[in-house]
Design a protein around this motif. Structure first.
Motif, PDB file in Angstrom:
ATOM      1  N   ARG A   1       7.916   2.233   7.122  1.00 54.26           N
ATOM      2  CA  ARG A   1       8.986   1.364   6.655  1.00 54.26           C
ATOM      3  C   ARG A   1       8.556  -0.078   6.825  1.00 54.26           C
ATOM      4  NH1 ARG A   1      15.172   0.661   9.027  1.00 54.26           N
ATOM      5  NH2 ARG A   1      15.750  -1.019   7.586  1.00 54.26           N
ATOM      6  N   GLY A   2       8.771  -0.890   5.790  1.00 52.82           N
ATOM      7  CA  GLY A   2       8.460  -2.298   5.918  1.00 52.82           C
ATOM      8  C   GLY A   2       8.014  -2.934   4.620  1.00 52.82           C
ATOM      9  N   ALA A   3       8.425  -4.176   4.417  1.00 50.21           N
ATOM     10  CA  ALA A   3       7.980  -4.959   3.273  1.00 50.21           C
ATOM     11  C   ALA A   3       6.588  -5.496   3.561  1.00 50.21           C
ATOM     12  CB  ALA A   3       8.951  -6.117   3.020  1.00 50.21           C
ATOM     13  N   VAL A   4       5.646  -5.246   2.654  1.00 45.96           N
ATOM     14  CA  VAL A   4       4.255  -5.577   2.963  1.00 45.96           C
ATOM     15  C   VAL A   4       3.524  -6.302   1.840  1.00 45.96           C
ATOM     16  CG1 VAL A   4       3.934  -3.724   4.625  1.00 45.96           C
ATOM     17  CG2 VAL A   4       3.556  -3.265   2.203  1.00 45.96           C
ATOM     18  N   GLY A   5       4.212  -6.703   0.774  1.00 50.76           N
ATOM     19  CA  GLY A   5       3.474  -7.337  -0.309  1.00 50.76           C
ATOM     20  C   GLY A   5       4.389  -8.050  -1.275  1.00 50.76           C
TER      21      GLY A   5
END
Length: 270
Positions: free
Chosen positions: A230-234
């Motif tokens: 889970r996580g915003a990465v780009g």
């Protein structure tokens, strides 16, 4: 991740430790293709784990575990998993500001890398989480950390019954192969997606952090499961070792092709 490091402000379990935001070399001199051949591919990945990427631990929140529990054999297929990951980002998780990571349109799936909801990890993320700071093929003796053919079992085993790695993750090696977001090779294997980690019926050479395998996204395989991140990465141009432009370039291979190669030309339409 180890609690002594400063937590990321946007997600639990990640870290802003600069040592983790470093270039990571997918270590093997050869990788296994879906058909078991050595693939002499080395790729360096910039892993910005301080930007909210995290692997969901086995001791996840109870409601999340319930949403992911069961049907591991029949439903452990990428498109079905992508839809489920999208649903996980809807109520009650929406109240925690989790945004759906995927847009699903039939067989076409698009990843919104700026979304912070549940999703499949990229191969680079998966390998980093599996190794947990180690440099060898495994993070410990296989008999202590992984269910393999040497345990003489006939089905996947309950999670967290063998030793975890230094990040607190269980069963990253052995038990079941784990789907990743990346294509196995969009020039050679069409829409096959990659899997990592090895399964309960595999020998030791498959249960290594560097080994990769691939399969059709609608395949039903009894030793295949998944682990979510889970996580915003780009920002849409790629993330965590994966790039849509690199996929398109690979799928646009021209000239005479070896027998059996099936470039994924659909990617050129995006």
């Amino acid at each position: 991740m180890p609690g002594s490091r400063a937590p990321c402000s946007n997600c639990r379990g990640a870290t802003t430790d600069p040592e983790l935001a470093s270039t990571y070399d997918g270590s093997p001199r050869s990788r296994r293709t879906p058909r078991g051949r050595d693939h002499p591919q080395r790729r360096a990945h910039r892993l910005e784990l301080g930007r909210c990427a995290r692997a969901v631990r086995d001791r996840a929140r109870r409601d999340d575990r319930e949403a992911l529990r069961g049907r591991s054999r029949r439903d452990a297929r990428p498109r079905r998993l992508l839809v489920r990951c999208r649903h996980l980002a809807e109520p009650p998780l929406r109240r925690r500001r989790a945004q759906p990571a995927y847009e699903v349109d039939g067989r076409r799936v698009r990843w919104t890398t700026s979304a912070n909801g549940y999703r499949l990890p990229t191969e680079a993320e998966w390998e980093y989480a599996c190794r947990a700071g180690t440099a060898g093929p495994t993070y410990g003796p296989l008999e202590e950390i992984a269910w393999t053919v040497f345990d003489d079992v006939i089905a996947p085993q309950p999670v967290a019954t063998k030793r975890a790695n230094e990040f607190g993750l269980h069963d990253t090696l052995g038990n079941v192969w784990e789907w990743c977001w990346d294509y196995a090779d969009p020039a050679r294997y069409g829409d096959y997606r990659s899997m990592r980690g090895g399964g309960w019926a595999d020998p030791s050479w498959s249960a290594r952090a560097s080994v990769r395998r691939g399969s059709a996204p609608d395949a039903r395989i009894e030793d295949v499961g998944f682990r979510v991140a889970r996580g915003a990465v780009g920002d849409g141009r790629g993330a965590q070792g994966w790039s849509p432009s690199a996929d398109r370039e690979r799928a646009d291979i021209r000239g005479p092709l070896p027998v059996g190669w099936t470039p994924l030309r659909e990617l050129l339409e995006d």
